[in-house]
Design a protein around this motif. Structure first.
Motif, mmCIF file in Angstrom:
data_model
loop_
_atom_site.group_PDB
_atom_site.id
_atom_site.type_symbol
_atom_site.label_atom_id
_atom_site.label_comp_id
_atom_site.label_asym_id
_atom_site.label_seq_id
_atom_site.Cartn_x
_atom_site.Cartn_y
_atom_site.Cartn_z
ATOM 1 N N MET A 167 0.844 -1.203 0.000
ATOM 2 C CA MET A 167 0.000 0.000 0.000
ATOM 3 C C MET A 167 0.865 1.234 0.000
ATOM 4 S SD MET A 167 -2.787 1.205 2.846
ATOM 5 C CE MET A 167 -3.591 2.792 2.705
ATOM 6 N N ALA A 168 0.643 2.142 -0.922
ATOM 7 C CA ALA A 168 1.456 3.361 -1.010
ATOM 8 C C ALA A 168 0.816 4.461 -0.205
ATOM 9 C CB ALA A 168 1.584 3.783 -2.468
ATOM 10 N N LEU A 169 1.631 5.359 0.293
ATOM 11 C CA LEU A 169 1.110 6.499 1.026
ATOM 12 C C LEU A 169 0.421 7.445 0.066
ATOM 13 C CD1 LEU A 169 4.056 7.292 3.432
ATOM 14 C CD2 LEU A 169 1.884 6.262 4.001
ATOM 15 N N GLY A 170 -0.758 7.936 0.461
ATOM 16 C CA GLY A 170 -1.467 8.876 -0.379
ATOM 17 C C GLY A 170 -0.759 10.208 -0.463
ATOM 18 N N SER A 171 -0.945 10.908 -1.583
ATOM 19 C CA SER A 171 -0.268 12.192 -1.773
ATOM 20 C C SER A 171 -0.731 13.219 -0.758
ATOM 21 C CB SER A 171 -0.527 12.709 -3.194
ATOM 22 O OG SER A 171 -1.924 12.865 -3.416
ATOM 23 N N LYS A 172 -2.000 13.128 -0.338
ATOM 24 C CA LYS A 172 -2.513 14.060 0.662
ATOM 25 C C LYS A 172 -1.801 13.880 1.986
ATOM 26 C CE LYS A 172 -6.762 15.432 3.029
ATOM 27 N NZ LYS A 172 -8.199 15.142 3.216
ATOM 28 N N THR A 173 -1.578 12.607 2.377
ATOM 29 C CA THR A 173 -0.884 12.324 3.623
ATOM 30 C C THR A 173 0.546 12.807 3.568
ATOM 31 O OG1 THR A 173 -2.270 10.401 3.982
ATOM 32 C CG2 THR A 173 -0.226 10.506 5.219
ATOM 33 N N LYS A 174 1.228 12.530 2.440
ATOM 34 C CA LYS A 174 2.612 12.959 2.303
ATOM 35 C C LYS A 174 2.725 14.478 2.422
ATOM 36 C CE LYS A 174 4.280 9.168 -0.577
ATOM 37 N NZ LYS A 174 4.883 8.783 -1.856
ATOM 38 N N LYS A 175 1.802 15.183 1.762
ATOM 39 C CA LYS A 175 1.841 16.632 1.822
ATOM 40 C C LYS A 175 1.564 17.121 3.238
ATOM 41 C CE LYS A 175 -0.239 20.769 -0.232
ATOM 42 N NZ LYS A 175 -1.224 21.282 -1.212
ATOM 43 N N GLY A 176 0.567 16.529 3.901
ATOM 44 C CA GLY A 176 0.194 16.976 5.230
ATOM 45 C C GLY A 176 1.277 16.747 6.260
ATOM 46 N N LEU A 177 2.069 15.673 6.081
ATOM 47 C CA LEU A 177 3.074 15.330 7.068
ATOM 48 C C LEU A 177 4.473 15.801 6.703
ATOM 49 C CD1 LEU A 177 1.933 11.741 7.985
ATOM 50 C CD2 LEU A 177 1.728 13.788 9.364
ATOM 51 N N GLY A 178 4.638 16.305 5.496
ATOM 52 C CA GLY A 178 5.953 16.793 5.117
ATOM 53 C C GLY A 178 6.959 15.679 4.926
ATOM 54 N N GLY B 65 -3.875 21.407 11.760
ATOM 55 C CA GLY B 65 -4.137 20.861 10.444
ATOM 56 C C GLY B 65 -3.325 19.619 10.190
ATOM 57 N N GLY B 66 -3.652 18.916 9.134
ATOM 58 C CA GLY B 66 -2.882 17.733 8.751
ATOM 59 C C GLY B 66 -3.785 16.622 8.290
ATOM 60 N N ALA B 67 -3.225 15.725 7.525
ATOM 61 C CA ALA B 67 -4.011 14.659 6.924
ATOM 62 C C ALA B 67 -4.210 13.480 7.852
ATOM 63 C CB ALA B 67 -3.327 14.194 5.650
ATOM 64 N N MET B 68 -3.598 13.507 9.038
ATOM 65 C CA MET B 68 -3.611 12.329 9.895
ATOM 66 C C MET B 68 -4.531 12.486 11.105
ATOM 67 S SD MET B 68 -1.649 10.228 8.325
ATOM 68 C CE MET B 68 -0.928 8.997 9.392
ATOM 69 N N GLN B 69 -5.517 13.382 11.037
ATOM 70 C CA GLN B 69 -6.377 13.593 12.181
ATOM 71 C C GLN B 69 -7.409 12.493 12.354
ATOM 72 O OE1 GLN B 69 -8.136 17.419 12.542
ATOM 73 N NE2 GLN B 69 -6.225 18.520 12.325
ATOM 74 N N ASN B 70 -7.624 11.679 11.374
ATOM 75 C CA ASN B 70 -8.526 10.542 11.511
ATOM 76 C C ASN B 70 -7.877 9.516 12.423
ATOM 77 O OD1 ASN B 70 -10.146 8.347 11.279
ATOM 78 N ND2 ASN B 70 -10.215 8.327 9.043
ATOM 79 N N THR C 296 -8.504 1.263 12.858
ATOM 80 C CA THR C 296 -8.765 0.081 12.049
ATOM 81 C C THR C 296 -8.892 0.435 10.580
ATOM 82 O OG1 THR C 296 -11.177 0.309 12.336
ATOM 83 C CG2 THR C 296 -9.986 -1.004 13.967
ATOM 84 N N GLY C 297 -8.815 1.711 10.249
ATOM 85 C CA GLY C 297 -9.069 2.158 8.889
ATOM 86 C C GLY C 297 -7.819 2.537 8.122
ATOM 87 N N GLU C 298 -8.049 3.237 7.035
ATOM 88 C CA GLU C 298 -6.974 3.610 6.118
ATOM 89 C C GLU C 298 -5.966 4.539 6.777
ATOM 90 O OE1 GLU C 298 -6.390 5.670 1.717
ATOM 91 O OE2 GLU C 298 -8.396 5.233 2.487
ATOM 92 N N ALA C 299 -6.431 5.438 7.649
ATOM 93 C CA ALA C 299 -5.510 6.372 8.294
ATOM 94 C C ALA C 299 -4.468 5.635 9.126
ATOM 95 C CB ALA C 299 -6.283 7.353 9.180
ATOM 96 N N GLU C 300 -4.909 4.605 9.851
ATOM 97 C CA GLU C 300 -3.970 3.840 10.673
ATOM 98 C C GLU C 300 -2.962 3.109 9.801
ATOM 99 O OE1 GLU C 300 -2.175 1.940 14.038
ATOM 100 O OE2 GLU C 300 -3.350 3.776 13.723
ATOM 101 N N ALA C 301 -3.413 2.547 8.701
ATOM 102 C CA ALA C 301 -2.511 1.829 7.798
ATOM 103 C C ALA C 301 -1.483 2.781 7.201
ATOM 104 C CB ALA C 301 -3.318 1.149 6.696
ATOM 105 N N GLU C 302 -1.929 3.948 6.780
ATOM 106 C CA GLU C 302 -1.007 4.922 6.203
ATOM 107 C C GLU C 302 -0.019 5.425 7.245
ATOM 108 O OE1 GLU C 302 -2.750 8.073 4.024
ATOM 109 O OE2 GLU C 302 -3.426 6.764 2.401
#
Length: 292
Positions: free
Chosen positions: A1-12, A180-185, A189-195
């Motif tokens: 599973m690849a990291l989403g571009s939104k997550t990469k941007k949000g986390l730097g 802010g950030g893409a990891m607030q979810n 058990t979902g996609e956020a945890e996997a990413e």
């Protein structure tokens, strides 16, 4: 599973920090940043002394082979155990923050105010933890890079701990702060945890690969047959990490030499490990400043 571009941007992704989540935590509000700046002077001064004495956090000492000898493992364990009191304080303080957030009701503003009040107590605890760690590193004559290297080797490699331990609660705290950030979810058990887990594996790979390459070069030039054998082990692991950017060194495939070296220390290291504190164990000033 690849990291989403939104997550990469949000986390730097790509910066030299071990955990950008906690850098965001430190800068999440003006209030918290002000509090940390007041407490942070001693931490920064001690780290400056460490860099002067042992070099920057991305550079192992000249000739350092990376072999976890009894002498260096004993020093590492002494440093890690020196922060035991502060580790307990961090666990307690952070639990209180999360509890206040949970009890603050559904209002975003109410949650923010409750967490903000609790954050007032976190700044001196963070500072106390890092001050104790840096002071012990100076006393024990261990540099930042070696500490990072042995922490990852011991906890993520030999003991098989998950590099993302503690990150979900950090996300929850950030959500309460309104950062802010893409990891607030915080759905574990979902996609956020996997990413989150994949991202942390990538960060450890980025952190350890250059350190292991430095160590392998020094080990390959050693006269000691044990260290020469270790050079071969390192070189093989380096190739695997280069092929797989999500590979955590030795995780799930601990070589016999490493297992034997760690055996006398494993129980004490296991007892000193904290899931909650894991995200801040390897944060140093250069990480906060987002510098390599």
């Amino acid at each position: 599973m690849a990291l989403g571009s939104k997550t990469k941007k949000g986390l730097g992704i790509g910066c030299g920090a071990v955990l950008v989540i906690f850098m965001a935590l430190l800068g999440g509000t003006v209030y918290f940043t002000t509090q940390m700046n007041r407490e942070y002077k001693a931490v920064k001064e001690l780290e400056g002394q460490l860099v002067t004495a042992h070099g920057p956090g991305n550079q192992l000492p000249a000739g350092y082979t990376g072999w976890p000898s009894p002498e260096r493992l004993s020093v590492f364990l002494a440093v890690h155990q020196s922060t035991a009191e502060w580790r307990v304080k961090l666990e307690t303080s952070f639990a209180e923050v999360l509890q206040r957030e949970e009890e603050s009701g559904s209002s975003n503003f109410g949650r923010f105010l409750q967490v903000l009040k609790a954050s007032r107590d976190l700044a001196p605890v963070f500072s106390g933890f890092w001050t104790a760690r840096n002071s012990s590193l100076l006393e024990q004559e261990m540099g930042i890079a070696e500490y990072k290297y042995l922490y990852c080797l011991a906890f993520y490699g030999d003991l098989g701990k998950d590099p993302s331990d503690g990150a979900r609660d950090a996300d929850s705290f950030l959500a309460g702060m309104g950062a802010g950030g893409a990891m607030q979810n915080t759905d574990d058990t979902g996609e956020a945890e996997a990413e989150r887990r994949l991202w942390m594996r990538e960060q450890i790979n980025d952190l350890m690969l250059p350190l292991m390459q430095q160590a392998a070069r020094a080990a390959a030039a050693a006269d000691d047959p044990v260290v020469l054998a270790w050079a071969t082990v390192l070189q093989a692991e380096i190739r695997l990490m280069q092929d797989d950017p999500l590979r955590v060194p030795f995780a799930g495939s601990v070589p016999a030499a490493l297992a034997e070296a760690m055996a006398p220390y494993r129980a004490r290291l296991e007892a000193s490990y904290s899931v909650t504190v894991n995200p801040v164990e390897l944060i140093f000033e250069k990480s906060w400043a987002r510098e390599e």
